[in-house]
Design an enzyme around this catalytic site. Structure first.
Site, short mmCIF file in Angstrom:
data_model
loop_
_atom_site.label_atom_id
_atom_site.label_comp_id
_atom_site.label_asym_id
_atom_site.label_seq_id
_atom_site.Cartn_x
_atom_site.Cartn_y
_atom_site.Cartn_z
N ASP A 214 0.82 -1.21 0.00
CA ASP A 214 0.00 0.00 0.00
C ASP A 214 0.86 1.27 0.00
O ASP A 214 1.81 1.38 0.78
CB ASP A 214 -0.84 -0.05 1.29
N GLU A 273 14.77 -14.30 -0.02
CA GLU A 273 15.25 -15.32 0.93
C GLU A 273 14.15 -16.37 1.13
O GLU A 273 14.41 -17.58 1.08
CB GLU A 273 15.53 -14.58 2.25
C1 GLC Z 1 -4.34 2.91 -0.46
C2 GLC Z 1 -5.61 2.09 -0.36
C3 GLC Z 1 -6.72 2.95 0.15
C4 GLC Z 1 -6.35 3.47 1.51
C5 GLC Z 1 -5.00 4.18 1.48
C6 GLC Z 1 -4.46 4.35 2.86
O1 GLC Z 1 -4.37 3.86 -1.45
O2 GLC Z 1 -5.88 1.50 -1.60
O3 GLC Z 1 -7.95 2.27 0.20
O4 GLC Z 1 -7.33 4.37 1.95
O5 GLC Z 1 -4.02 3.47 0.77
O6 GLC Z 1 -4.01 3.14 3.37
#
Ligand code: GLC
Ligand code: MG
Length: 556
Positions: A214, A273
């Site tokens: 993310d 790893e």
């Molecule tokens: C990413 C996710 C989103 C979330 C953001 C914060 O963009 O796809 O849904 O709100 O990160 O984690």
């Protein structure tokens, strides 16, 4: 990779390169299937649908959105315990059962890794905010007020407003690039890094095949907290629900700091790893903003991600010239050996059918599943679902993203088969008549449904090597409303012809071929004749196998 190597890579279909050939299906766990009828989708619900995914539909991997313990302010992207499952989704035993059941069917399982921030309710943050000298103070980003007072820098969060929140307890500000309930962690702190790598190890040991990482472009920031330059006359992007404030400044100091590549290398080394130890390639997929291709590709490579989500189709006008340019730009920008990706929708953006109209969904299915690159299919797009309209006062997500996260309609009655029995609670989002009309059950019985088009395309992607790893070359069709391209291996050449206009159009190919698949409704036109010119219906497309451009050695 040279074109020749690409041609020869058939042998690796099931091996280390599985992630290139796999079609990834994104599950939004709250909305997929609810096994205990509490109104929220869960792990046992997903397990109950694996036959649909592996056999009926025919995808190869699932990516499940965050399942970890969370106060659910950002529906799981605010994690309060990285190594436990949130009770709303089930237990760690349920997770193990999901991995086992998926692997038994040959499905890979990818999970979210959220490195940029935690929930404000995470015990790490509780300790960090408790005093300026707390052991974990440095695990988050704290700063004093600016000299004249106010926040330490002008940085704006993804959701609008300052990234800084003043914390009374210690009289300093903490950084939150997203919601204030999601404080950013500090990747410059070695103990934090170690803890985050420990999280990855925990899930690798439980058998996951990879991570969708993310907001990867945000994990390192300028330690000097320099102000971002203001962006004059920026136009907000209507397809971009997620970044209402994204355009107000150039995010040069709070995102994309070059040091983040060191952190990615550490993550990749850990995956390598683990892959070496178990003989199974574990992958890292970067979720990074749409950005100039040269920055986007800087994340790839041996010490980088396996591939990044490519949001070009989400942000580009839905027109052949613009789409073609996006495909060619990605192809040209990729360093040797790197691999493309395509995303049509996800849980943050309006759905494809809402952005581009319901007539776009057949062409979109063909694009996604016939281009060179790993396709990422958002649950419900295989039904051609549009957003569920929800009035603003009823939004559960502050950005209204719940409209693209409605519950999956499995059947055409009641709650659409989302829950498994007499419902104890209504689904967390309403069920619309339109969704019931487009249910899996009803589309399976209609030969020309969008779902059946996806099933045919997915089957072809499995049977035709050129669709999985053939080289890509755009065709000049001399018809503005059309887009065409070739996918070629040494043994096979396929042409894809797509008509974005209303009018049926005849286009010519460089050689003669036979139609393998038509996206027309009705699709019954069994057009097997060998020909060089093809009539492509409006808002439809053809997949043609060429017979005489390259010598056919396939049946030899
Ligand atoms: C990413 C996710 C989103 C979330 C953001 C914060 O963009 O796809 O849904 O709100 O990160 O984690
Ligand atoms: Mg449930």
């Amino acid at each position: 990779m040279t074109a020749r190597e690409q041609w020869d890579s058939d042998a690796d279909d099931a091996g280390a390169l599985w992630w290139r050939w796999a079609v990834i299906y994104q599950i939004y766990p709250r909305s997929f299937a609810d096994s205990d009828s509490d109104g929220v989708g869960d792990l046992r619900g997903i397990i109950g649908k694996l036959d649909y995914l592996a056999d009926t539909l025919g995808v190869d991997a699932i990516w499940c959105g965050p399942l970890y313990r969370s106060p659910q302010v950002d529906f799981g992207y605010d994690i309060s315990d990285h190594t436990d499952i949130d009770p709303v989704f089930g237990t760690l035993e349920d997770f193990d059962a999901l991995i086992a059941a998926a692997h038994q069917r040959g499905l890979k399982v990818i999970v979210d890794f959220v490195p940029n921030h935690t929930s404000a309710e995470h015990p790490w943050f509780a300790e960090s905010r408790s005093s300026r000298t707390a052991a974990k103070r440095d695990w988050y980003v704290w700063a004093d007020s600016a000299p004249g007072g106010g926040p330490p820098s002008n940085w704006t969060s993804e959701q609008g407003g300052s990234t800084w929140e003043f914390d009374e307890t210690t009289g300093q500000w903490y950084l939150h690039s997203f919601n204030r309930a999601q404080p950013d962690v500090n990747w410059r702190c070695p103990q934090l890094r170690k803890a985050m790598l420990g999280v990855l190890r925990f899930w690798l040991d439980r058998g996951v095949d990879g991570f969708r990482i993310d907001a990867l472009h945000m994990i390192a920031k300028d330690p000097g907290l320099t102000d971002n330059p203001v962006r004059e006359n920026a136009e907000p992007n209507p397809t971009d629900r997620q970044h209402p404030d994204f355009d107000s400044q150039w995010h040069v100091h709070d995102r994309m700091h070059p040091d983040l590549h060191d952190h990615i290398r550490e993550i990749r080394a850990l995956l390598a790893e683990h892959s070496a130890r178990t003989g199974q390639e574990r992958i890292a997929i970067g979720e990074i903003e749409a950005m100039p291709w040269e920055s986007w590709v800087s994340f790839l490579g041996d010490g980088g991600t396996h591939f990044n989500f490519n949001f070009n189709f989400v942000e580009t006008p839905w027109e052949p010239a613009a789409l073609r340019a996006g495909v060619e730009e990605q192809e040209a920008a990729l360093p040797a050996g790197a691999w493309p990706n395509y995303v049509l929708s996800n849980h943050d953006r309006p759905r494809l059918a809402t952005r581009n109209g319901s007539r776009s969904v057949r062409i979109a299915a063909m694009l996604l599943l016939t281009l060179r690159g790993t396709p990422t299919l958002y649950y419900g797009d295989e039904l051609g679902l549009a957003d569920l309209p929800i009035p603003e006062e009823k939004w559960l997500d502050p950005l209204g993203r719940d409209q693209a996260r409605a519950t999956m309609p499995w059947t055409s009655r009641g709650n659409g088969g989302f829950d498994s029995g007499p419902a104890d609670a209504a689904p967390w989002l309403p069920v619309s008549d339109e969704y019931l009309r487009l249910s899996v059950q009803s589309q399976l019985t209609e030969p020309d449904s969008v779902l059946n088009l996806y099933r045919r395309l997915l089957a072809l992607r499995r049977s035709e090597p050129a669709l999985r790893h053939g080289a890509f070359r755009a065709l000049d069709l001399r018809a503005e409303q059309c887009m065409g391209y070739l996918r070629s291996t040494r043994r096979q050449e396929l042409a894809v012809l797509l008509n974005f206009g209303d009018a049926d159009t005849t286009v010519g190919l460089p050689g003669r071929g036979r139609v393998l698949l038509s996206a027309d409704v009705p699709s019954a036109v069994a057009e097997h004749a060998l020909r060089q010119r093809f009539l492509v219906r409006g808002h439809s497309g053809l997949l043609v196998e060429l017979d005489d451009v390259v010598p056919r050695q396939r049946d030899a």
